[in-house]
Design a protein around this motif. Structure first.
Motif, PDB file in Angstrom:
ATOM      1  N   GLU A 174      23.051 -19.522 -52.303  1.00 53.37           N
ATOM      2  CA  GLU A 174      22.485 -18.236 -52.104  1.00 53.37           C
ATOM      3  C   GLU A 174      23.178 -17.251 -52.689  1.00 53.37           C
ATOM      4  O   GLU A 174      22.505 -16.197 -53.639  1.00 53.37           O
ATOM      5  N   ASN A 175      24.561 -17.025 -52.562  1.00 53.53           N
ATOM      6  CA  ASN A 175      25.290 -16.011 -52.913  1.00 53.53           C
ATOM      7  C   ASN A 175      25.441 -16.083 -54.434  1.00 53.53           C
ATOM      8  O   ASN A 175      25.807 -15.225 -55.086  1.00 53.53           O
ATOM      9  N   VAL A 176      25.858 -17.485 -54.857  1.00 49.89           N
ATOM     10  CA  VAL A 176      26.003 -17.734 -56.120  1.00 49.89           C
ATOM     11  C   VAL A 176      24.989 -17.458 -57.283  1.00 49.89           C
ATOM     12  O   VAL A 176      24.978 -16.746 -58.203  1.00 49.89           O
ATOM     13  N   THR A 177      23.709 -17.727 -56.810  1.00 48.42           N
ATOM     14  CA  THR A 177      22.599 -17.473 -57.606  1.00 48.42           C
ATOM     15  C   THR A 177      22.066 -15.966 -57.512  1.00 48.42           C
ATOM     16  O   THR A 177      21.766 -15.507 -58.433  1.00 48.42           O
ATOM     17  N   ARG A 178      22.511 -15.247 -56.462  1.00 51.11           N
ATOM     18  CA  ARG A 178      22.212 -13.927 -56.459  1.00 51.11           C
ATOM     19  C   ARG A 178      23.087 -13.151 -57.268  1.00 51.11           C
ATOM     20  O   ARG A 178      22.550 -12.191 -58.157  1.00 51.11           O
ATOM     21  N   PHE A 179      24.272 -13.534 -57.372  1.00 50.25           N
ATOM     22  CA  PHE A 179      25.190 -13.047 -57.984  1.00 50.25           C
ATOM     23  C   PHE A 179      25.031 -13.221 -59.594  1.00 50.25           C
ATOM     24  O   PHE A 179      25.081 -12.117 -60.543  1.00 50.25           O
ATOM     25  N   LEU A 180      24.697 -14.415 -59.959  1.00 50.05           N
ATOM     26  CA  LEU A 180      24.355 -14.871 -61.332  1.00 50.05           C
ATOM     27  C   LEU A 180      22.950 -13.895 -61.844  1.00 50.05           C
ATOM     28  O   LEU A 180      22.731 -13.575 -63.130  1.00 50.05           O
ATOM     29  N   ASP A 181      21.927 -13.914 -60.934  1.00 51.73           N
ATOM     30  CA  ASP A 181      20.740 -13.091 -60.956  1.00 51.73           C
ATOM     31  C   ASP A 181      20.973 -11.711 -61.437  1.00 51.73           C
ATOM     32  O   ASP A 181      20.149 -10.993 -62.115  1.00 51.73           O
ATOM     33  N   ALA A 182      22.120 -11.148 -60.784  1.00 54.56           N
ATOM     34  CA  ALA A 182      22.251  -9.593 -60.977  1.00 54.56           C
ATOM     35  C   ALA A 182      23.424  -9.276 -61.961  1.00 54.56           C
ATOM     36  O   ALA A 182      23.693  -8.083 -61.906  1.00 54.56           O
ATOM     37  N   THR A 183      23.708 -10.197 -62.641  1.00 55.23           N
ATOM     38  CA  THR A 183      24.735  -9.755 -63.765  1.00 55.23           C
ATOM     39  C   THR A 183      24.482 -10.226 -64.972  1.00 55.23           C
ATOM     40  O   THR A 183      23.418 -11.323 -65.201  1.00 55.23           O
ATOM     41  N   ASP A 184      24.853  -9.622 -66.047  1.00 55.78           N
ATOM     42  CA  ASP A 184      24.639  -9.840 -67.502  1.00 55.78           C
ATOM     43  C   ASP A 184      25.216 -11.134 -68.062  1.00 55.78           C
ATOM     44  O   ASP A 184      26.423 -11.236 -67.861  1.00 55.78           O
ATOM     45  N   GLY A 185      24.494 -12.042 -68.259  1.00 58.58           N
ATOM     46  CA  GLY A 185      25.099 -13.250 -68.809  1.00 58.58           C
ATOM     47  C   GLY A 185      25.834 -13.337 -70.072  1.00 58.58           C
ATOM     48  O   GLY A 185      26.630 -14.219 -70.295  1.00 58.58           O
ATOM     49  N   ASP A 186      25.914 -12.231 -70.687  1.00 58.50           N
ATOM     50  CA  ASP A 186      26.638 -12.105 -72.028  1.00 58.50           C
ATOM     51  C   ASP A 186      28.180 -11.461 -71.722  1.00 58.50           C
ATOM     52  O   ASP A 186      29.002 -11.783 -72.482  1.00 58.50           O
TER      53      ASP A 186
END
Length: 303
Positions: A174-186
């Motif tokens: 839950e926390n890992v995907t929340r972090f990924l969804d909220a940050t710029d992949g570049d």
């Protein structure tokens, strides 16, 4: 007769001081850095991480000489951050990051592993802050991590890879995907540590298949499910859990590493996969035989 194991030619395997029981720049229970370099090369690894800053020589000329004569190359440096605390900690964070990033760059590496700060002390178990973040803290964490990614790339030409870790705020699925969804992949990629993710209930293969474009680096590690069950039941902090042996020698634990490596290979990009078997503290003669067996096991997996 040819091997039936497919060559996973996009995966570059290495190891780290962590697999030799090294957690701190200087500790009487840790082996000298010269012995670590000798043994990691003897075990058959070509790539290493720097480990805690100050354990290996911080003079890049000397470190380059010491690694080169053993046939070793550096894949990444490691930094610890508390970026959920907001802009107020930026200057302190950057002072810590810049020295390590400079050495990492000088060694020809291209990655900086970023580990979030622990919410409870890994030695004493003392609770340092809440184990969940407020919405404001999440915003600070993601914004400041993006800033770090931008600054590290602009100034040192390195890519940051954020490491989900037990007893931090980036831990569970839950926390890992929340972090990924909220940050710029570049700007922000992930260092997927298979052991820490399993420790926190996550499925590494699922994460690679779902967020493959965000996987920038791997740490290979396994947990002993029986010991993990005890750790969870007792709400044990991470440090004592390691002392109990929760991180075990592959292939004895979970997750199975072959499917993880196969999923990573299918991404079609070059990835480091650095073995990190947390063993602090351990006897001086324990790591090398484990490292040799682990390297042999990984060759049987195709890497």
């Amino acid at each position: 007769m040819t091997s039936s194991v497919p060559a996973l030619n996009r995966i570059r395997v290495g190891s780290a001081p962590d697999s030799w029981g090294v957690w701190f720049p200087d500790d009487s229970r840790q082996i000298p850095w010269q012995r670590f370099l000798d043994e990691v090369a003897h075990a058959g690894y070509e790539w290493i991480e720097l480990g805690p800053y100050g354990y290996l020589p911080t003079d890049p000329v000397r470190l380059a000489e010491e690694t080169a004569r053993r046939g070793l190359k550096v894949s990444a440096g490691t930094v610890f951050t508390g970026l959920h605390r907001g802009p107020a900690v930026w200057d302190e964070t950057w002072a810590h990051v810049s020295d390590i990033a400079a050495l990492t760059q000088a060694m020809g590496a291209s990655h900086l592993v970023v580990i979030p700060s622990f919410w409870r002390d890994d030695k004493t178990g003392a609770v340092l802050e809440g184990d969940t973040l407020t919405p404001a803290q999440w915003r600070d964490l993601t914004a400041q991590t993006e800033r770090l990614g931008h600054e590290v790339r602009e100034r040192y030409g390195l890519d940051i890879v954020v490491h989900p870790h037990a007893d931090t705020h980036i831990d569970t699925e839950e926390n890992v995907t929340r972090f990924l969804d909220a940050t710029d992949g570049d700007l922000v990629s992930l260092c997927l540590d298979t052991g820490h993710y399993a420790y926190c209930g996550g499925d590494s293969v699922k994460l690679i298949e779902t967020y493959g474009e965000r996987i920038g680096y791997l740490h290979l590690k396994q947990v002993d499910p029986e010991i993990l069950a005890q750790v969870v039941a007792e709400e044990m902090p991470f440090g004592p859990a390691v002392g109990r042996g929760v991180m075990c020698e592959p292939p004895a634990g979970v997750p199975a590493l072959e499917p993880v490596l196969t999923a990573a290979q299918s991404l079609g990009v070059d990835l480091f996969a650095i073995v990190e078997q947390d063993m602090y503290p351990c006897s001086a003669d324990k790591p090398l035989p484990i490292a040799e067996r682990t390297r042999s096991f990984l060759r049987s997996c195709g890497v």
